[in-house]
Design a protein around this motif. Structure first.
Motif, mmCIF file in Angstrom:
data_model
loop_
_atom_site.group_PDB
_atom_site.id
_atom_site.type_symbol
_atom_site.label_atom_id
_atom_site.label_comp_id
_atom_site.label_asym_id
_atom_site.label_seq_id
_atom_site.Cartn_x
_atom_site.Cartn_y
_atom_site.Cartn_z
ATOM 1 N N LYS A 122 6.237 -6.329 6.818
ATOM 2 C CA LYS A 122 5.435 -6.950 5.749
ATOM 3 C C LYS A 122 4.342 -7.814 6.345
ATOM 4 C CE LYS A 122 5.901 -9.749 1.537
ATOM 5 N NZ LYS A 122 6.848 -10.487 0.672
ATOM 6 N N ALA A 123 4.671 -8.502 7.436
ATOM 7 C CA ALA A 123 3.684 -9.358 8.099
ATOM 8 C C ALA A 123 2.738 -8.547 8.984
ATOM 9 C CB ALA A 123 4.394 -10.415 8.942
ATOM 10 N N ASN A 124 3.172 -7.351 9.405
ATOM 11 C CA ASN A 124 2.348 -6.501 10.273
ATOM 12 C C ASN A 124 2.284 -5.084 9.692
ATOM 13 O OD1 ASN A 124 2.086 -8.289 12.937
ATOM 14 N ND2 ASN A 124 4.195 -8.455 12.176
ATOM 15 N N PRO A 125 1.667 -4.936 8.540
ATOM 16 C CA PRO A 125 1.665 -3.618 7.877
ATOM 17 C C PRO A 125 0.832 -2.600 8.646
ATOM 18 C CG PRO A 125 0.166 -5.113 6.759
ATOM 19 C CD PRO A 125 0.884 -5.938 7.784
ATOM 20 N N VAL A 126 1.182 -1.343 8.459
ATOM 21 C CA VAL A 126 0.382 -0.253 9.018
ATOM 22 C C VAL A 126 -0.894 -0.140 8.186
ATOM 23 C CG1 VAL A 126 0.266 2.235 9.399
ATOM 24 C CG2 VAL A 126 2.388 1.004 9.887
ATOM 25 N N THR A 127 -2.040 -0.215 8.832
ATOM 26 C CA THR A 127 -3.318 -0.196 8.124
ATOM 27 C C THR A 127 -3.849 1.229 7.989
ATOM 28 O OG1 THR A 127 -4.622 -0.456 10.149
ATOM 29 C CG2 THR A 127 -3.841 -2.476 9.060
ATOM 30 N N ASP A 128 -4.766 1.417 7.059
ATOM 31 C CA ASP A 128 -5.406 2.725 6.898
ATOM 32 C C ASP A 128 -6.178 3.104 8.158
ATOM 33 O OD1 ASP A 128 -4.388 2.946 4.374
ATOM 34 O OD2 ASP A 128 -6.236 2.369 3.339
ATOM 35 N N GLU A 129 -6.713 2.111 8.854
ATOM 36 C CA GLU A 129 -7.448 2.381 10.093
ATOM 37 C C GLU A 129 -6.509 2.932 11.167
ATOM 38 O OE1 GLU A 129 -7.632 -0.401 8.361
ATOM 39 O OE2 GLU A 129 -9.695 -0.235 7.563
ATOM 40 N N GLU A 130 -5.297 2.377 11.250
ATOM 41 C CA GLU A 130 -4.322 2.865 12.228
ATOM 42 C C GLU A 130 -3.878 4.290 11.892
ATOM 43 O OE1 GLU A 130 -1.985 -1.144 13.726
ATOM 44 O OE2 GLU A 130 -1.557 -0.369 11.721
ATOM 45 N N ILE A 131 -3.700 4.551 10.598
ATOM 46 C CA ILE A 131 -3.303 5.901 10.178
ATOM 47 C C ILE A 131 -4.402 6.905 10.514
ATOM 48 C CG2 ILE A 131 -2.735 7.355 8.204
ATOM 49 C CD1 ILE A 131 -1.480 4.925 6.887
ATOM 50 N N LYS A 132 -5.653 6.530 10.251
ATOM 51 C CA LYS A 132 -6.786 7.435 10.540
ATOM 52 C C LYS A 132 -6.896 7.673 12.039
ATOM 53 C CE LYS A 132 -10.387 9.801 9.119
ATOM 54 N NZ LYS A 132 -10.975 10.280 10.373
ATOM 55 N N ALA A 133 -6.689 6.640 12.845
ATOM 56 C CA ALA A 133 -6.768 6.797 14.297
ATOM 57 C C ALA A 133 -5.684 7.748 14.805
ATOM 58 C CB ALA A 133 -6.647 5.434 14.987
ATOM 59 N N GLU A 134 -4.477 7.625 14.247
ATOM 60 C CA GLU A 134 -3.388 8.515 14.637
ATOM 61 C C GLU A 134 -3.701 9.953 14.213
ATOM 62 O OE1 GLU A 134 0.375 9.646 16.192
ATOM 63 O OE2 GLU A 134 -0.895 7.877 16.476
ATOM 64 N N TYR A 135 -4.245 10.108 13.024
ATOM 65 C CA TYR A 135 -4.624 11.433 12.528
ATOM 66 C C TYR A 135 -5.662 12.069 13.445
ATOM 67 C CZ TYR A 135 -6.945 14.889 9.506
ATOM 68 O OH TYR A 135 -7.512 16.028 9.005
ATOM 69 N N ASP A 136 -6.705 11.304 13.783
ATOM 70 C CA ASP A 136 -7.773 11.832 14.645
ATOM 71 C C ASP A 136 -7.223 12.220 16.007
ATOM 72 O OD1 ASP A 136 -9.595 11.454 12.620
ATOM 73 O OD2 ASP A 136 -10.312 9.521 13.371
ATOM 74 N N SER A 137 -6.292 11.419 16.523
ATOM 75 C CA SER A 137 -5.687 11.710 17.828
ATOM 76 C C SER A 137 -4.902 13.018 17.783
ATOM 77 C CB SER A 137 -4.777 10.561 18.254
ATOM 78 O OG SER A 137 -4.078 10.879 19.432
ATOM 79 N N LYS A 138 -4.113 13.179 16.729
ATOM 80 C CA LYS A 138 -3.316 14.399 16.583
ATOM 81 C C LYS A 138 -4.221 15.616 16.400
ATOM 82 C CE LYS A 138 0.968 12.746 16.504
ATOM 83 N NZ LYS A 138 1.987 13.139 17.504
#
Length: 324
Positions: A122-138
């Motif tokens: 809750k204090a360190n949520p997964v951000t949309d930017e992190e999700i997009k970065a992981e997607y681009d990497s994959k």
């Protein structure tokens, strides 16, 4: 009202552990604030059952039964019967038995460990930017997929003879149907479309090294035998749209964050393992099979398990059907 909910109570340790855990937590931790009559939905021998408890049960029922709901009256009767059983257990001082105390402590510790993780996320949520970065990497590593045929034989000499026939203009499909010991031999050795990671390394390396329309000039050996390979086509994998896989990536990143948090806690803690190491098991020698005993049949297609795929969390978009 007829009491027909006993089976649900008896099954609650499996179907509704959340409510059991809530009661265990209350018994193992400081007492919760008293419930007022205004905030209650029922009273059992002077003990109020709160509206929040009923709401929690409704939520847990919906989550654990895939959206199935029950009438509030039925769920309330469930809570009333539970409270009666709890009061009976306390009256008999079952809450003071070592077995119950140990179980309540286990449940409390489980709840606290989950609460710690939820608090961190809750204090360190997964951000949309992190999700997009992981997607681009994959997606950058999606690579290509290949369409190929192969002829599988038992010996290198057989494979070399087939290559010689192909160099003279022999038809690959016809030779596969005639000579291949692979189950796909009857289909002309057709393996369809596949990614390199789905095949055993020697086979996939040979396919990647070939050009479209070319066959292997040297036999390729795997644990299945000797292969002659024809790479028919190749194409770049089409990544799935970001929005279609976004919610698949989020829990994966949450697990990674939680694991990092736990590793940091352990790194900064003083941990002493007192459990003696488990001695390695000695494998019993297997008697040798008679020389004339046939080896068991094995699947000859050179595929590896799907779990070896590096991008198993994100599936590529389905390509358009290709006519054979």
């Amino acid at each position: 009202m007829k009491l027909k909910l006993i089976p649900l109570i008896l099954a609650s340790s499996v179907l509704l552990p959340g409510c059991f855990e809530e009661k265990a937590k209350e018994a193992a931790a400081p007492a919760a604030p008293a419930v007022s009559k205004e905030d209650a939905v029922a009273s059992v021998n002077g003990t109020y059952i709160s509206k929040k408890t009923l709401e929690t049960l409704e939520k847990e029922i919906a989550e654990r039964s895939q959206g199935q709901t029950f009438p509030k009256e039925q769920l309330l009767e469930e809570l009333i019967q539970r409270e009666l059983l709890i009061q009976q257990a306390v009256q008999k001082q079952l809450d003071k038995s070592p077995e119950v105390i140990e179980r309540m402590a286990t449940v409390r510790n489980s709840l606290l460990s989950q609460a710690a993780l939820q608090d961190y996320l809750k204090a360190n949520p997964v951000t949309d930017e992190e999700i997009k970065a992981e997607y681009d990497s994959k997606m950058a590593n999606m690579g290509s997929e290949y369409k190929a045929r192969h002829i599988l034989v038992k010996t290198e000499d057989e494979a070399k003879k087939l290559i010689a026939e192909l160099e003279k203009g022999g038809d690959f499909t016809a030779l596969a149907k005639k000579h291949s010991i692979d189950p796909m031999g009857s289909e002309g050795g057709d393996l369809g479309w596949f990614t390199a990671d789905r095949m055993v390394p020697p086979f996939s390396e040979a396919v990647v090294a070939l050009e479209n329309g070319k066959f292997s000039k040297q036999p390729v050996q795997t644990q299945f035998g000797w292969h002659v390979i024809l790479r028919e086509e190749s194409r770049a994998l089409t990544p799935p749209p970001f929005d279609s896989v976004k919610e698949q990536i989020r829990p994966m990143l949450q697990r990674q964050k939680a694991q990092t948090m736990i590793e940091n806690l352990r790194k900064n803690a003083k941990v002493e393992v007192l459990l003696p190491p488990t001695p390695p098991k000695q494998e019993e020698a297997q008697p040798a099979a008679p020389a004339d005993q046939a080896a068991p049949a094995t699947e000859a297609t050179p595929a590896e398990p799907a779990s070896t795929a590096p991008n198993a969390d994100i599936k590529p978009a389905e390509p358009a059907a290709t006519a054979k």
